[in-house]
Design an enzyme around this catalytic site. Structure first.
Site, PDB file in Angstrom:
ATOM      1  N   SER A   1      -9.765   2.346   3.069  1.00 16.43           N
ATOM      2  CA  SER A   1      -8.941   2.854   2.205  1.00 16.43           C
ATOM      3  C   SER A   1      -8.014   1.877   1.560  1.00 16.43           C
ATOM      4  CB  SER A   1      -7.983   3.910   3.077  1.00 16.43           C
ATOM      5  OG  SER A   1      -6.980   3.172   3.730  1.00 16.43           O
TER       6      SER A   1
ATOM      7  N   LYS B   1       0.881  -1.297   0.160  1.00 15.13           N
ATOM      8  CA  LYS B   1      -0.078  -0.104  -0.046  1.00 15.13           C
ATOM      9  C   LYS B   1       0.668   1.223  -0.120  1.00 15.13           C
ATOM     10  CE  LYS B   1      -3.949   1.770   2.593  1.00 15.13           C
ATOM     11  NZ  LYS B   1      -4.806   1.820   3.876  1.00 15.13           N
TER      12      LYS B   1
ATOM     13  N   SER C   1      -9.651  -0.504   7.131  1.00 13.64           N
ATOM     14  CA  SER C   1      -9.133   0.003   5.788  1.00 13.64           C
ATOM     15  C   SER C   1      -8.385  -1.525   5.272  1.00 13.64           C
ATOM     16  CB  SER C   1      -8.262   0.896   5.964  1.00 13.64           C
ATOM     17  OG  SER C   1      -8.817   2.370   5.975  1.00 13.64           O
TER      18      SER C   1
END
Lengths: 537, 98
Positions: free
Chosen positions: A181, A106, A205
């Protein structure tokens, strides 16, 4: 990173495999294999890391134009790591079990030499001068990093629509959100672009994207994985963890990245429990004597009928495996969302103060009037932050401003105490707590973008774990009436992450026995949409 | 009717060092009620007898020996700077001139 390799000086890919093994693997699609299967094939000499890494890079090149899970693809660096691992393996060196298995990271995690934006314009083009501890650990294990995945700007959101670099599309239906997210990491794994990925979870997330993409996501115990080198959102809530297609793969990855780090003062000093062992134990499908608590407050109105139906069926499977299913009440969970609205913006407004155009990232000099530092900061932050980030910084600034601190942040911290007490009481009656991970399946892109409150409701079941620091996992447990995947959330007491893996692996095994194949095999084939050269890749 | 005025949003944006456009100010003024509603909600249970928890798990402060260790080389630390000069970050004028 290993030294530069001269073209032509390598063994060809597969050079160390036997012809028979090569023939056997020729029919296998390496991108469909789990990390555990890849690890075994690599160790048996049936495949090389270059073959595995190249297969995933080819897959990214073929489908990421449609999915847009990646903000940056690090093909050269990943292949260099793969070549290095293959050479060391050929030389007989003892390697980590996951050596040669590629991974996506990420974009909120800093990677030396690879662009890191956290989904924000304010960091466009920034190349970190150091690695996060978890990235160091991936590299030490010999895992090629395929690239950086898309996310809501600074991890603020539940749909990845707040990325400054465009939407990520759910591989189950490209018109729908991949969750957030960490939508990029979940979509990359669901689209077979990577066998493994790293996510971060501040309010859900990792787990909510897992639920809506049919993948496994784990938020470890707070402090269980070092946060050194993570771009902080809310420091009392943030935690990094695995994003995978199987529970065992999450355990394998969790053991690589977890454990104490002296550079993170919130890192837990004690060693990790045996996570891989727990996953293997669970995969037998026997849960005799395990007490499973259904959280009354996380299974009612507001949950889609298909989500509830799959949840009830999963509970039946757990009962059949010998688990004792009880109902528990956590009466203060209904205040979790309100506390989160106060805590998250407060901490975020403080953490994001460092993006001021002085030391790294964007600097915008106002064209009118004197270019003082203060005016440069205002212009830089005005131009560099997106709407949701501005909104939350303003909210946090309000909550922390003079005269409000005790009533706002202080009151929210009291709710945190109440939620912790609820967990303590519930864990006296049950070894793990369970609920649906997300109230609904993936919604359409754009559907909730203008309704921040509706967006936040996605996280209603996941937030309590962050407020209390306890670990949580989402396991795919079927599709809803609309044919889209749903997730089953398992929560355990702090430091007892192994319980997640035992129960999660058992549920996964029981479900797959019924289905005859992993849930993701039901996802539609993706259209080929090659990566185009463009911005932020 | 929002409880946080447009003027208040402008003041907060100043504190947070974020230049906002007129449309942004107007829109945000309507979107900040969530914080007032959240406070009302948590106040239902956040009574004076409940202690606050600042941190999810009890941890004590961590110290290390005060010894010199290898650190990021200056040129690496400055590599991502918008502007650098003589081994330092170059920043706009901070103090007003008298």
């Amino acid at each position: 990173m290993a030294g530069r390799h001269v073209a032509g000086s390598e063994d060809p890919p597969g050079g160390s495999t036997t012809p028979a093994a090569e023939a056997a693997t020729a029919t296998r699609d390496l991108t469909r294999m789990s990390a555990d299967e890849l690890s075994r094939a690599l160790r048996a000499g049936e495949v090389t890391s270059v073959m595995v890494t190249q297969a995933h890079l080819d897959r990214i090149a073929a489908v990421d134009g449609a999915v847009h899970a990646f903000l940056h693809v690090a093909a050269e660096e990943a292949l260099a790591t793969a070549r290095d691992v293959d050479a060391r393996r050929a030389a007989g060196e003892e390697l980590h079990p996951l050596a040669g298995v590629p991974i996506a990271v990420k974009d909120v995690v800093v990677t030396k030499g690879l662009p890191t934006t956290a989904g924000s314009r304010i960091l466009e083009g920034w190349v970190p001068p150091y690695d996060a501890t978890l990235v160091e650990r991936l590299k030490a294990a010999g895992m090629p990093i395929l690239g950086k995945t898309n996310m809501d700007e600074f991890a603020m959101g539940s749909s990845t629509e707040h990325s400054a670099y465009g939407n990520t599309h759910n591989p189950w239906d490209l018109d729908r959100i991949p969750g957030g997210s960490g939508g990029g990491s979940a979509a990359a794994v669901a689209a077979y672009e990577a066998p493994l990925a790293i996510g971060t979870d501040t309010g859900g997330s990792i787990r909510q994207p897992g639920a809506v993409t049919g993948t496994v996501g784990v938020k470890p115990t707070y402090g269980g994985v070092s946060r050194y080198g993570l771009i902080a959102l809310a420091s009392s809530l943030d935690q990094a963890g695995p994003v995978t297609r199987t529970v065992l793969d999450s355990a394998l990855l969790h053991e690589v990245i977890g454990g104490h780090d002296r550079r993170d003062s919130t890192s837990l000093p004690e060693p990790l429990p045996d996570l891989v062992g727990a996953a293997r134990l669970g995969s037998s499908g026997d849960l005799t004597g395990v007490r499973v608590g259904v959280v009354h407050e996380l299974n009612g109105d507001g949950y889609q009928p298909g989500v509830r139906a799959r949840f009830e069926e999963s509970l039946e499977l757990l009962r059949g495996a010998g688990a004792e299913v009880v109902e528990v009440s956590c009466p203060h969970f209904e205040y979790a969302l309100a506390a989160y609205y106060l805590i998250l913006p407060s901490e975020a407004s403080s953490n994001l103060a460092k993006f001021d155009g002085m030391r790294f990232g964007l600097r915008v000099v106002p064209t009118d009037g004197p270019a003082t530092a203060e005016r440069v900061m205002g212009a830089t932050r005005g131009a560099g932050f997106g709407d949701e980030v501005k909104r939350r910084i303003i909210l946090g600034t309000y909550a922390l401003s003079a005269g409000y601190y005790d009533a706002y942040y202080g009151s929210a911290q009291k709710v945190r105490t109440l939620i912790q007490r609820d967990f303590e009481a519930a864990f006296e009656q049950a070894d793990v707590l369970v609920s649906p991970t997300a109230p609904t399946t993936a919604f359409k892109l754009g559907e909730k973008l203008d309704d921040p409150l509706a967006m936040y409701l996605n996280d209603v079941a996941t937030i309590p774990a962050n407020l209390a620091g306890v670990p949580g996992m989402s396991v795919p447990n079927g599709v809803s009436d609309d044919g889209l995947p749903v997730g089953f959330q398992i929560l355990a007491p702090a430091r007892a992450d192994d319980r997640l893996y035992r129960v999660g692996a058992a549920l996964e095994a029981l479900l797959e026995r019924g289905w005859g194949a992993p849930l993701l095999s039901r996802a539609p084939e993706l259209p080929t949409a090659p990566l185009t050269e463009g911005t932020a890749r | 009717m929002s409880t946080i005025s447009r003027e208040e949003v402008a003041r907060l944006a100043g504190l947070a060092r974020i230049d906002l456009t007129e449309p942004e100010l107007n829109r945000l003024a309507g979107e900040l009620d969530v914080i007032v509603e959240s406070v009302a909600r948590v106040s239902e249970v956040a009574t004076s007898d409940v202690p606050a928890t600042s941190h999810p798990l009890p941890l004590t402060n961590v110290f290390r020996e005060d010894v010199v260790e290898a650190a990021l080389p200056v040129e690496d630390a400055l590599a991502g700077a918008p502007s650098a000069e003589g081994g330092r970050f170059a920043v706009p004028q901070i103090l007003e001139e008298d």
